[in-house]
Design an enzyme around this catalytic site. Structure first.
Site, PDB file in Angstrom:
ATOM      1  CB  THR A 183      -1.217   0.049   1.085  1.00 32.32           C
ATOM      2  OG1 THR A 183      -0.087   0.160   2.327  1.00 32.32           O
ATOM      3  CG2 THR A 183      -1.884  -1.110   0.985  1.00 32.32           C
ATOM      4  CD  GLU A 326      -4.633  -2.263   2.203  1.00 32.52           C
ATOM      5  OE1 GLU A 326      -5.257  -2.272   1.021  1.00 32.52           O
ATOM      6  OE2 GLU A 326      -4.706  -1.964   3.596  1.00 32.52           O
ATOM      7  CD1 TRP A 441     -20.904  11.588  11.011  1.00 34.50           C
ATOM      8  CD2 TRP A 441     -18.703  11.614  11.858  1.00 34.50           C
ATOM      9  NE1 TRP A 441     -20.251  10.600  12.465  1.00 34.50           N
ATOM     10  CE2 TRP A 441     -19.055  10.566  12.685  1.00 34.50           C
ATOM     11  CE3 TRP A 441     -17.631  13.041  11.029  1.00 34.50           C
ATOM     12  CZ2 TRP A 441     -18.011  10.663  13.007  1.00 34.50           C
ATOM     13  CZ3 TRP A 441     -16.891  12.179  12.093  1.00 34.50           C
ATOM     14  CH2 TRP A 441     -16.688  11.891  13.295  1.00 34.50           C
TER      15      TRP A 441
HETATM   16  P1  ADP Z   1      -3.409   3.320  -1.859  1.00 32.54           P
HETATM   17  O1  ADP Z   1      -3.924   2.565  -0.317  1.00 32.54           O
HETATM   18  O2  ADP Z   1      -1.730   2.319  -2.281  1.00 32.54           O
HETATM   19  O3  ADP Z   1      -3.554   4.613  -1.932  1.00 32.54           O
HETATM   20  P2  ADP Z   1      -5.039   1.524  -2.505  1.00 32.54           P
HETATM   21  O4  ADP Z   1      -5.416   1.635  -4.772  1.00 32.54           O
HETATM   22  O5  ADP Z   1      -4.818   0.175  -2.660  1.00 32.54           O
HETATM   23  O6  ADP Z   1      -4.353   2.307  -3.223  1.00 32.54           O
HETATM   24  O7  ADP Z   1      -6.084   2.892  -1.995  1.00 32.54           O
HETATM   25  C1  ADP Z   1      -7.863   2.100  -2.104  1.00 32.54           C
HETATM   26  C2  ADP Z   1      -8.574   2.976  -1.328  1.00 32.54           C
HETATM   27  O8  ADP Z   1      -8.651   4.216  -2.799  1.00 32.54           O
HETATM   28  C3  ADP Z   1      -9.851   2.899  -1.041  1.00 32.54           C
HETATM   29  O9  ADP Z   1      -9.902   2.301   0.983  1.00 32.54           O
HETATM   30  C4  ADP Z   1     -10.335   4.095  -1.088  1.00 32.54           C
HETATM   31  O10 ADP Z   1     -10.181   4.920   0.137  1.00 32.54           O
HETATM   32  C5  ADP Z   1      -9.889   5.147  -2.260  1.00 32.54           C
HETATM   33  N1  ADP Z   1     -11.056   4.317  -3.640  1.00 32.54           N
HETATM   34  C6  ADP Z   1     -10.678   2.765  -4.631  1.00 32.54           C
HETATM   35  N2  ADP Z   1     -11.829   3.646  -5.388  1.00 32.54           N
HETATM   36  C7  ADP Z   1     -12.450   3.926  -4.545  1.00 32.54           C
HETATM   37  C8  ADP Z   1     -13.486   4.672  -5.609  1.00 32.54           C
HETATM   38  N3  ADP Z   1     -14.580   4.201  -6.360  1.00 32.54           N
HETATM   39  N4  ADP Z   1     -14.369   6.039  -4.865  1.00 32.54           N
HETATM   40  C9  ADP Z   1     -13.846   6.758  -4.134  1.00 32.54           C
HETATM   41  N5  ADP Z   1     -12.597   6.179  -3.309  1.00 32.54           N
HETATM   42  C10 ADP Z   1     -11.949   5.002  -3.882  1.00 32.54           C
END
Ligand code: ADP
Length: 540
Positions: A183, A326, A441
């Site tokens: 990550t 994850e 929120w």
């Molecule tokens: P990193 O954590 O390395 O930046 P990830 O791809 O694992 O990369 O990131 C996951 C996060 O990206 C998710 O937990 C969420 O917060 C965000 N995310 C993924 N897809 C979406 C989406 N369609 N809309 C909004 N946020 C998203």
């Protein structure tokens, strides 16, 4: 896995190994093409049969280099056919493929390579300066190979050419690891997620479904999502199962992408919203369309409503997906509901602007942000901490001493979301980014999405600023589009009918650029730091 006590051996043993994918692709779809547009502008074509042949040679080259089962083979590369060969070659040798994100900062790359104990590093010539800079900090790496040049390390094609590629794949068990992704670690050190053959295969098979990637051998897929990010959303694995044609570009230039999309008659693509923004801008400028494009998978961050409208208006199916490293990474996709065709266009766009529903295998729930023991109703209203579980969801990070899940296997995503009665997921924030005003929120994500709908706004980010009466109030940080002008009041007027009145930002601040993380997402942590001493009028 051990057979149960009642097993009489009635059904065949067929381990869920990812090498089956490439064997199937070569056997059943051997002539289907894999096209690459290289960084120097040249183009090459191979096939699934060619990828399998080269992967087998590479597996032998790795064993000759002394790679032992379970050891990591790292790549630092963009999207191209040789990178695809590496995915299967590394695993076929019994190794673990470790895709590194070249956009990470030096300290992160230092930490990750040492934590992973990478033994072999295969890189694009474009990243040679990075490799030269980091080499001394990567003592575990014994061999360097260059994908597209014979300098400054042996060239990939020459390296594998010495081997016949006739040896069988290494013996493996379906619970053996096959791939490692980290990550980006916006807080603390990056964490490694070690995918297994079994989890990867279940994720790939699930990904073929109509409600996910909907891929088959007629699909022509141009994956814009990098092969180094979140397992490229599983595409290199499931594309082999489907026998799809792949069109890769080692550069992310919208001019090149549009040209490839048109010339290769690409039917499906996948990438983060920022890429689509630049592609659409380029199309608009030239008055062009993409007549063959039928489906766009978009995720990683929220897809703006205006973009969804634009694609759907041209008859392109939008798959708005949510996931994370994850979760291998598919968690949800923009699956249509059974009564989809009876809904109005407006309704359909609204539903697509949410993050979709789970495929079979993934379970979601939201729990109270202050009391995680309390599971929240799926009422489409109550926001809570999003948790996930399923066969391709992390249980324990690589080399961690404790599981990352609770006793019932629920993994806390760090996302804040609302679940609708039909299971549709609507992300409202990250746990650490929520803005709490007067005990309620405010969704920074919804504010941002609404703001980027304004024609003069290129990018927007909402953060909470301390307020003596309300705890926090939102401000909106905006980057204007080149040549466009807009005022604070105009933006607030524009938002007035799109969000609740008390959500309206107390101020709009214009900046030249918003800070981003190594994976291209807005870095709220850095932005909050930048606005640390900011005071709201009347709040001092
Ligand atoms: P990193 O954590 O390395 O930046 P990830 O791809 O694992 O990369 O990131 C996951 C996060 O990206 C998710 O937990 C969420 O917060 C965000 N995310 C993924 N897809 C979406 C989406 N369609 N809309 C909004 N946020 C998203």
């Amino acid at each position: 896995m051990q057979p149960g006590p009642n097993n009489i051996g009635a059904m065949q043993d067929w381990q869920l190994l990812v090498t089956h994918l490439i064997d199937h692709a070569a056997r059943e779809h051997g002539e289907r093409e894999i096209v690459t547009h290289w960084a120097d502008g040249s183009e090459t074509r191979t096939t699934w049969a060619g990828v399998r042949r080269d992967a087998a040679k590479m597996a032998e080259a790795l064993r000759a280099a002394g790679l032992k089962p379970g050891e990591r083979v790292a790549t630092l590369a963009m999207n191209h056919a040789r990178h695809l060969v590496t995915w299967y070659g590394a695993v076929g040798a019994g190794g673990v493929l470790h895709t590194l994100n070249p956009r990470l900062f030096d300290d992160q790359l230092d930490y990750i390579v040492n934590h992973a104990e990478d033994r072999i590093m295969i890189f694009d010539a474009a990243f040679a300066p990075l490799v030269e800079r980091m080499k001394a900090r990567w003592p575990t790496v014994e061999h360097y190979i260059c994908f597209d040049s014979a300098q400054p390390a042996p060239a990939f094609e020459d390296w594998i050419a010495a081997y016949p590629g006739t040896a069988p794949w290494a013996d493996a068990n379906e619970r053996d690891p096959c791939m490692l992704c980290y990550t980006s670690g916006t807080t603390g050190n990056p964490k490694g997620v070690l995918y297994e053959h079994r989890s990867t295969m279940l994720h790939a098979i699930s990904g073929l479904q109509p409600q996910v990637h909907a891929m088959d051998c007629r699909t022509v897929m141009l994956p814009v999502v990098p092969m180094f990010h979140a397992a490229s959303w599983g595409l290199p694995w499931l594309g082999a199962a489907a026998g799809a044609k792949f069109v890769y570009s080692a550069v992310n230039d919208p001019v090149v992408l549009c040209d490839l999309l048109r010339r290769e008659k690409v039917t499906a693509s996948a990438g983060v919203p920022t890429v689509w923004l630049s592609v659409l801008q380029h199309l608009d400028a030239g008055g062009d369309t993409l007549p063959d494009l039928k489906q766009v998978v978009c995720g990683g961050s929220a897809m703006p409503r205006s973009m969804i409208e634009r694609f759907m208006g041209q008859g392109v199916r939008v798959v708005h997906a949510w996931g994370m490293t994850e979760t291998s990474p598919i968690g949800t996709t923009g699956a249509e509901s059974w009564d989809w065709d009876d809904r109005s266009f407006e309704d359909q766009v609204t539903i697509k602007s949410y993050q979709g529903r789970v495929p079979f295998g993934v379970e979601l729930r939201c729990v109270d942000l202050d009391d995680p023991g309390k599971v929240l109703p799926r009422d489409g209203l109550t926001a809570g901490a999003l948790q996930v579980r399923g066969p391709w969801v992390v249980k324990r990070y690589f080399k961690a001493e404790r599981d990352a899940v609770d006793a019932d296997q629920w993994f806390d995503t760090g996302d804040v979301a609302v679940l609708h009665p039909d299971g549709t997921l609507q992300l409202t924030d990250r746990t650490k980014d929520v803005i709490k005003s007067g005990g309620e929120w405010i969704s920074s994500v919804e504010l941002e999405n609404a703001a980027v709908g304004h024609p003069a706004v290129a990018e927007a980010a909402a953060i909470g600023i301390a307020h003596p009466k309300w705890d926090e109030r939102p401000i909106l940080v905006v980057v204007k589009k080149a040549g466009a002008d807009v005022t604070d009041t105009e933006i607030r007027d524009f938002l007035a009918d799109k969000v609740a009145k008390w959500w309206l930002p107390d101020a709009v601040e214009f900046v030249d650029a918003i800070p981003h993380t190594g994976t291209g997402k807005i870095s709220k942590k850095d932005l909050r730091e930048q606005f640390r001493d900011y005071t709201l009028e009347g709040a001092a």
